[in-house]
Design an enzyme around this catalytic site. Structure first.
Site, mmCIF file in Angstrom:
data_model
loop_
_atom_site.group_PDB
_atom_site.id
_atom_site.type_symbol
_atom_site.label_atom_id
_atom_site.label_comp_id
_atom_site.label_asym_id
_atom_site.label_seq_id
_atom_site.Cartn_x
_atom_site.Cartn_y
_atom_site.Cartn_z
ATOM 1 N N TYR A 210 59.716 94.102 58.776
ATOM 2 C CA TYR A 210 59.123 93.349 58.645
ATOM 3 C C TYR A 210 57.695 93.759 58.313
ATOM 4 C CZ TYR A 210 56.217 89.652 56.346
ATOM 5 O OH TYR A 210 55.111 88.931 55.013
ATOM 6 N N ILE B 252 56.749 77.207 73.938
ATOM 7 C CA ILE B 252 55.352 77.706 73.388
ATOM 8 C C ILE B 252 55.304 79.806 74.758
ATOM 9 C CG2 ILE B 252 52.553 78.514 74.018
ATOM 10 C CD1 ILE B 252 52.695 75.043 73.815
ATOM 11 N N ASN C 221 66.194 82.420 49.253
ATOM 12 C CA ASN C 221 65.840 81.669 51.011
ATOM 13 C C ASN C 221 64.948 80.049 49.305
ATOM 14 O OD1 ASN C 221 64.525 80.768 53.122
ATOM 15 N ND2 ASN C 221 62.502 81.594 53.034
ATOM 16 N N ARG D 260 45.450 81.590 66.459
ATOM 17 C CA ARG D 260 45.821 82.490 64.898
ATOM 18 C C ARG D 260 44.428 81.742 63.762
ATOM 19 N NH1 ARG D 260 47.894 85.394 67.723
ATOM 20 N NH2 ARG D 260 50.310 86.243 67.768
ATOM 21 N N LYS E 68 54.839 95.566 54.321
ATOM 22 C CA LYS E 68 53.914 95.198 54.089
ATOM 23 C C LYS E 68 52.712 96.444 53.935
ATOM 24 C CE LYS E 68 54.980 90.890 52.706
ATOM 25 N NZ LYS E 68 55.360 90.777 51.127
ATOM 26 N N SER F 287 50.154 90.202 53.991
ATOM 27 C CA SER F 287 49.543 89.710 55.389
ATOM 28 C C SER F 287 49.152 90.699 56.438
ATOM 29 C CB SER F 287 51.028 89.782 56.218
ATOM 30 O OG SER F 287 51.042 89.772 57.493
ATOM 31 N N ASP G 120 63.950 84.174 41.326
ATOM 32 C CA ASP G 120 64.486 84.074 42.319
ATOM 33 C C ASP G 120 65.243 84.154 42.367
ATOM 34 O OD1 ASP G 120 64.232 82.233 44.857
ATOM 35 O OD2 ASP G 120 61.844 82.652 44.715
ATOM 36 N N PHE H 27 46.596 85.034 56.338
ATOM 37 C CA PHE H 27 46.442 84.958 57.353
ATOM 38 C C PHE H 27 47.787 84.037 57.662
ATOM 39 C CE2 PHE H 27 43.363 86.806 59.865
ATOM 40 C CZ PHE H 27 43.043 88.325 59.138
ATOM 41 N N LYS I 250 61.115 87.806 55.252
ATOM 42 C CA LYS I 250 59.748 87.704 55.231
ATOM 43 C C LYS I 250 59.937 86.865 57.179
ATOM 44 C CE LYS I 250 59.366 82.283 55.051
ATOM 45 N NZ LYS I 250 58.478 81.412 54.575
ATOM 46 N N ASN J 34 57.352 80.585 62.700
ATOM 47 C CA ASN J 34 56.665 80.491 62.956
ATOM 48 C C ASN J 34 56.020 78.843 63.269
ATOM 49 O OD1 ASN J 34 56.017 82.116 61.009
ATOM 50 N ND2 ASN J 34 55.382 81.302 59.127
ATOM 51 N N ILE K 20 54.929 80.063 49.319
ATOM 52 C CA ILE K 20 54.187 80.173 48.949
ATOM 53 C C ILE K 20 54.083 80.329 46.734
ATOM 54 C CG2 ILE K 20 51.576 81.432 48.908
ATOM 55 C CD1 ILE K 20 53.162 82.947 51.638
#
Ligand SMILES: NC(=O)c1ccc[n+]([C@@H]2O[C@H](COP(=O)([O-])OP(=O)(O)OC[C@H]3O[C@@H](n4cnc5c(N)ncnc54)[C@H](O)[C@@H]3O)[C@@H](O)[C@H]2O)c1
Length: 338
Positions: A149, A216, A35, A230, A153, A124, A31, A177, A84, A198, A12
């Site tokens: 995690y 799934i 990651n 989601r 947050k 988040s 940074d 989201f 994350k 994810n 992001i």
């Protein structure tokens, strides 16, 4: 205006750096590349037309961080840097608490010491846990997240609220989201480091044959097709929200100390809907298998993003299909690159 972007080579962060450059901000990235990879910086330059100043170190190294503040006059920060991975945070909670909280506190110490305002925090929707009603607005009760995690947050938000009040500094807590997609140039996207946590990176890797089948986790949830729902938000839309949030913080007329915004589309999509949209957008098949529910997964979460629209003049307007098309272009780019 010079903005410190921590974690600016990440998924992001890199998209946001491009938006900042295109809006004439000077950008300094810190940074540690835990990651991310250096080629992202080259690609940011290709898209944004300018090479941000880059420091490759861990924010827990306070003395190095201090030197950056000595060398540059910083007007604000967007703090993305964090670990994350929800699953990993359960195995290594101390690493998560240490990195996510100390990195935050170290930057805030510099802000306090040098009397700088304008701090944006990557929060988040995990801070809401399984909310009692949908869609979720900013006044929805926060519940203790299940993962370490998620707890970092929620704790991060609490630290920032205390900081803002005690030192009279402006902060913005942005609750994302589910970010998906890649830059339309296919030069930036989510890096496939480790097994994806994810859904969308998993779908992409399955479609490209890196993984045999998409798992799934559960089709017996109380949702229309039984799979979890989601709110998938396109990463470039999300990046633009950061610029708007920063402009609001920097606006002298804005008097609020603590801004909180839900950043989502306002629309929930099920896992099966995402798989179908991916297949349609990219004309590829995604083999999948239905597995048992995964511990810690909630049934449904989607945003009420009205406050961000009202106060920031921001709205996510990219469709799920379009976002998923960019994801596939990024996957192809990664394959030609390697
Ligand atoms: N991607 C999501 O689904 C999602 C959802 C909600 C919130 N968030 C939050 O948004 C932020 C950015 O997420 P992302 O998906 O871009 O993650 P990312 O892992 O791609 O980016 C984070 C960047 O921070 C760097 N970093 C980590 N610890 C550091 C440290 N101590 N010092 C310096 N750099 C460090 C990493 O190398 C990486 O480049 C994170 O805070 C994350 O928790 C992400």
């Amino acid at each position: 205006m010079t903005i410190l972007v921590t974690g600016g080579l990440g998924y992001i962060g890199s998209h946001t750096v491009v938006e900042l450059l295109q809006n004439n901000f000077q950008v300094i990235i810190v940074d540690d590349m835990s990651n991310s990879e250096k080629f992202i910086l080259d690609n940011i330059e290709k898209i944004g037309g300018k090479r941000p100043v880059f420091f490759p170190f861990d924010l827990r190294r306070k003395e190095l961080l201090s030197q950056v503040f000595d060398a540059y006059e910083i007007d604000g920060c967007i703090h993305f840097a964090a670990y994350k991975a929800v699953g990993e945070s359960q195995e290594k909670p101390l690493d998560y608490y240490e990195n996510n909280l100390f990195s935050l506190i170290n930057v805030l110490q510099e802000f306090k010491a040098r009397n700088i305002s304008n701090f944006i925090f990557s929060s988040s929707c995990t801070v809401y846990g399984q909310a009692d009603k949908q869609p979720i607005d900013e006044n929805t009760l926060l519940k203790m997240p299940e993962s370490s995690y998620g707890k970092t947050k929620q704790m991060g938000e609490e630290i920032l609220k205390d900081y803002a009040i005690a030192y009279q500094k402006k902060v913005s807590l942005l609750r994302y989201f589910n970010p998906i997609g890649s830059h339309p140039t296919a030069l930036l996207g989510e890096l496939p480091i480790g097994v994806p946590n994810n859904l969308v990176p998993y779908v992409t890797q399955t479609a490209s044959g890196i993984r045999e089948k998409l798992s799934i986790w559960g089709n017996d949830y109380e949702t229309p097709d039984g799979t979890a729902v989601r709110d998938y938000i396109y990463v470039v839309d999300l990046a633009k929200a950061h610029v708007k949030a920063l402009q609001k913080l920097m606006n002298e007329k804005s008097e609020t100390l603590i801004d909180v915004y839900n950043l989502g589309t306002g629309k929930g999509s099920s896992v099966l809907e995402v798989v179908e949209a991916f297949e349609t957008a990219n004309e590829v098949k995604v083999p999948y298998q239905i597995c048992e529910r995964r511990a810690g997964d909630i049934t449904i979460a989607y945003a009420n993003p009205d406050k961000a629209e009202r106060e920031l003049g921001w709205k996510a307007d990219t469709s799920l299909e379009e976002a998923l098309r960019t994801t596939w272009e990024w996957q192809k780019y990664l394959q030609t690159k390697n």
